[in-house]
Design an enzyme around this catalytic site. Structure first.
Site, short mmCIF file in Angstrom:
data_model
loop_
_atom_site.label_atom_id
_atom_site.label_comp_id
_atom_site.label_asym_id
_atom_site.label_seq_id
_atom_site.Cartn_x
_atom_site.Cartn_y
_atom_site.Cartn_z
N ASP A 7 0.81 -1.23 0.00
CA ASP A 7 0.00 0.00 0.00
C ASP A 7 0.84 1.27 0.00
O ASP A 7 0.43 2.31 0.52
CB ASP A 7 -0.97 0.03 1.20
N LYS A 10 1.86 2.04 -5.18
CA LYS A 10 2.37 1.48 -6.44
C LYS A 10 1.44 1.75 -7.61
O LYS A 10 1.88 2.09 -8.71
CB LYS A 10 2.58 -0.04 -6.29
N GLY A 34 -4.53 -4.27 -3.78
CA GLY A 34 -5.53 -3.24 -4.06
C GLY A 34 -4.76 -2.00 -4.44
O GLY A 34 -4.09 -1.40 -3.59
N HIS A 35 -4.76 -1.67 -5.71
CA HIS A 35 -3.97 -0.54 -6.21
C HIS A 35 -4.93 0.58 -6.62
O HIS A 35 -5.76 0.41 -7.50
CB HIS A 35 -3.09 -0.99 -7.38
N THR A 36 -4.79 1.73 -5.95
CA THR A 36 -5.75 2.82 -6.14
C THR A 36 -5.22 3.88 -7.09
O THR A 36 -4.10 4.37 -6.93
CB THR A 36 -6.04 3.50 -4.77
N GLN A 215 2.07 -6.02 -3.19
CA GLN A 215 2.52 -6.13 -1.79
C GLN A 215 3.83 -5.33 -1.62
O GLN A 215 4.06 -4.41 -2.39
CB GLN A 215 2.68 -7.60 -1.37
N GLY A 399 -0.20 13.92 -3.26
CA GLY A 399 -1.63 13.71 -3.15
C GLY A 399 -2.02 12.50 -3.97
O GLY A 399 -1.22 12.02 -4.78
P1 GDP Z 1 -0.70 0.28 -3.57
O1 GDP Z 1 -1.31 -0.97 -3.10
O2 GDP Z 1 0.77 0.33 -3.35
O3 GDP Z 1 -1.06 0.59 -5.00
O4 GDP Z 1 -1.31 1.44 -2.68
P2 GDP Z 1 -2.87 1.60 -2.27
O5 GDP Z 1 -3.60 2.13 -3.44
O6 GDP Z 1 -3.39 0.38 -1.62
O7 GDP Z 1 -2.75 2.68 -1.11
C1 GDP Z 1 -2.25 3.96 -1.32
C2 GDP Z 1 -3.33 4.98 -0.95
O8 GDP Z 1 -2.77 6.26 -0.85
C3 GDP Z 1 -4.43 5.10 -2.00
O9 GDP Z 1 -5.63 5.42 -1.36
C4 GDP Z 1 -3.94 6.25 -2.86
O10 GDP Z 1 -5.01 6.94 -3.52
C5 GDP Z 1 -3.31 7.13 -1.83
N1 GDP Z 1 -2.17 7.95 -2.28
C6 GDP Z 1 -1.20 7.64 -3.18
N2 GDP Z 1 -0.26 8.61 -3.21
C7 GDP Z 1 -0.65 9.55 -2.33
C8 GDP Z 1 -0.08 10.79 -1.88
O11 GDP Z 1 0.99 11.21 -2.30
N3 GDP Z 1 -0.77 11.48 -0.94
C9 GDP Z 1 -1.95 11.05 -0.42
N4 GDP Z 1 -2.55 11.77 0.50
N5 GDP Z 1 -2.51 9.87 -0.82
C10 GDP Z 1 -1.86 9.13 -1.74
P1 IMO Z 2 -0.87 -4.20 -2.24
O1 IMO Z 2 -0.43 -4.76 -3.56
C1 IMO Z 2 -0.98 -4.61 2.10
C2 IMO Z 2 -1.01 -8.71 3.69
C3 IMO Z 2 -2.25 -9.19 4.40
C4 IMO Z 2 -1.64 -10.17 5.38
C5 IMO Z 2 -0.51 -10.80 4.58
C6 IMO Z 2 -0.87 -12.13 3.92
O2 IMO Z 2 -2.15 -3.46 -2.28
O3 IMO Z 2 0.25 -3.46 -1.60
P2 IMO Z 2 -2.41 -12.82 1.86
O4 IMO Z 2 -3.87 -12.58 1.60
O5 IMO Z 2 -1.52 -12.27 0.83
O6 IMO Z 2 -2.11 -14.26 2.16
O7 IMO Z 2 -2.11 -12.02 3.24
O8 IMO Z 2 -0.20 -9.85 3.56
N1 IMO Z 2 -1.23 -8.19 2.32
C7 IMO Z 2 -1.18 -6.89 1.98
N2 IMO Z 2 -1.01 -5.78 2.75
N3 IMO Z 2 -1.08 -4.48 0.76
C8 IMO Z 2 -1.22 -5.59 -0.03
O9 IMO Z 2 -1.18 -5.52 -1.38
C9 IMO Z 2 -1.32 -6.85 0.59
N4 IMO Z 2 -1.48 -8.12 0.12
C10 IMO Z 2 -1.41 -8.92 1.19
O10 IMO Z 2 -2.91 -8.12 5.05
O11 IMO Z 2 -1.06 -9.47 6.46
MG MG Z 3 -2.82 -1.63 -1.82
#
Ligand code: GDP
Ligand code: IMO
Ligand code: MG
Length: 408
Positions: A7, A10, A34-36, A215, A399
């Protein structure tokens, strides 16, 4: 590459960088990710589909990924409803493994059996699907085109039910399996490829490929905080095995990290905070899981873990996200070492962080479009990290929106 516990942002970075590449490829993980992405007033969460789909015409799901056909279909159909011609933009490796409904049941059963020491998985069947892969018992995307696919499925299903202590039983309501097979038919509308040939062919033709990690390094099955990890290699080497690309073909390695740290699920997290600072990070940073909605644990940036991740991935450029979340913090801290340890120890849970304190920048980073104009306190923070790691921070995200990005 995510350098922390996932998270890091990415998805946003891949979306921003996509126009510079000829192809984008996912190489490991599955719908646990979960990539946002946020742009033009919209917000999209991608789980199995590469984050290049909005801006790029060639996207690949590589052999190292595990696909749940039902979740894939839901995700893909939503994008199609939004007007995206996904079937033209996305190709899928025949060697990617399939997540079966019984993998989810096994995931839940294994977590329940662990009791207090449970991993806190996303419950998507990731561990059991990768277990079947290494046990040489998995079903792959390419198998769906074989005449004996149903029979292979049946065999695997019976094996799983026996493991669950329910031999011969049903896998929940009949709709569950009906939906799964319908989703397999939907999946078959996509082009299946031998992605190792496709990716190497692109590189031979001097085209560029961006590999999208899922991850983070501290969730890597070998180097993460085992056993509180996911079931794949999330480090850079995973891109080699997950796409069929030789190590020498890897070029730049982009390492993505947040200006602080978060973690979802159980396991050690040395810099975790339990006070109102963590609460602030969670609320301002909207730190709730994009897949499960769980609260993300929050804490200060951990430089010991970051240096470890940089080493394991061979990071050549850093990308720092979410500094804006700490816009109004009086002070900001970075963990520079652990008591009595030179690096990330075998028993991470026992680590006691030692901090260096920084004056907060108390300004809205989002108001800045260039690095030069950023507040001096913030630049001190950035340059300290660069100095300590020896790697330049080339992109600073201020942001969630695609546009809120400073490229130096
Ligand atoms: P990923 O799994 O690595 O793709 O990351 P996620 O999408 O799960 O989590 C990143 C969160 O931070 C999402 O809700 C994005 O919209 C948000 N985000 C990404 N870059 C920034 C930033 O520079 N500032 C803020 N405030 N939010 C961000
Ligand atoms: P992104 O790509 C954050 C965590 C789970 C748990 C452990 C094992 O969005 O960064 P699993 O379901 O993979 O067997 O769970 O890994 N986990 C993540 N935490 N971001 C993720 O993906 C994750 N994918 C798995 O919360 O602790
Ligand atoms: Mg994520």
């Amino acid at each position: 590459m995510g350098l922390q516990w996932g998270d890091e942002g990415k998805g946003k970075v891949v979306d921003v960088l996509t126009p510079r590449y000829d192809a984008v490829a996912r190489f490991q993980g599955g719908p646990n990710a979960g990539h946002t992405l946020e742009f033009d007033g919209g917000k999209y969460i991608l789980r199995s589909i590469p984050s290049g789909v909005f801006q790029g015409h060639c996207n690949v799901i590589g052999n190292g990924v595990v696909i749940d056909p039902v979740l894939f279909r839901a995700e893909a159909e939503e994008l199609e409803r939004g007007g995206l011609d996904l079937k033209k933009r996305l190709q899928i490796s025949r060697k990617a493994h399939l997540i079966m409904p019984t993998h989810r049941l096994l995931d839940a059963a294994q977590e329940a059996a662990k009791g207090d020491s449970k991993v806190g998985t996303t419950g998507k069947g990731i561990g059991p699907a990768y277990t079947d892969k290494t046990a040489r018992a998995g079903l792959r995307v390419g198998d769906t085109e074989r005449a004996d696919f149903r029979a292979s499925y049946e065999k695997a299903r019976q094996r799983h039910l026996a493991m669950l202590g329910r031999p011969g039983a049903q896998v929940g309501p009949v709709e569950v399996e009906k939906e799964w097979f319908e989703a397999v038919e939907y999946l078959k509308q996509y082009t299946f490829i031998d992605s190792e040939y496709a990716i190497n062919g692109l590189l031979d033709a001097e085209k560029s490929v961006l590999a999208e990690g899922a991850q983070g390094t501290l969730l890597d099955v070998d180097f993460g905080s085992y056993p509180f990890v996911t079931s794949s290699n999330t480090v850079c080497a995973g891109a080699c095995t997950g796409l069929g690309v030789a190590p020498r073909r890897i070029g730049e390695v982009f390492g993505i990290f947040k200006a602080y740290c978060t973690r979802v699920g159980a396991g050690p997290f040395p810099t975790e905070l339990f006070d109102e600072t963590a609460q602030k990070m969670r609320e301002i940073g909207r730190e709730f899981g994009s897949v499960t909605g769980r609260e993300r644990r929050c804490g200060w940036l951990d430089l010991v873990a970051l240096k470890y991740a940089i080493m394991l991935n061979g990071v050549t450029q850093l990308i720092m996200m979410k500094g804006d979340v700490m816009n109004d913090f009086e002070t900001v801290k970075i963990c520079t070492s652990y008591e009595g340890s030179d690096g990330v120890p075998y028993d991470l849970g026992a680590s006691k962080p030692i901090y260096k304190e920084f004056e907060g920048w108390r300004a809205d980073l989002r108001a800045h479009a260039t690095y030069e104009s950023l507040p001096v306190q913030f630049k001190k923070y950035v340059e300290f990290i660069e100095h300590e790691t020896g790697v330049p921070i080339r992109i600073i995200s201020t942001g969630p929106d695609r546009a809120q990005t400073i490229i130096r």
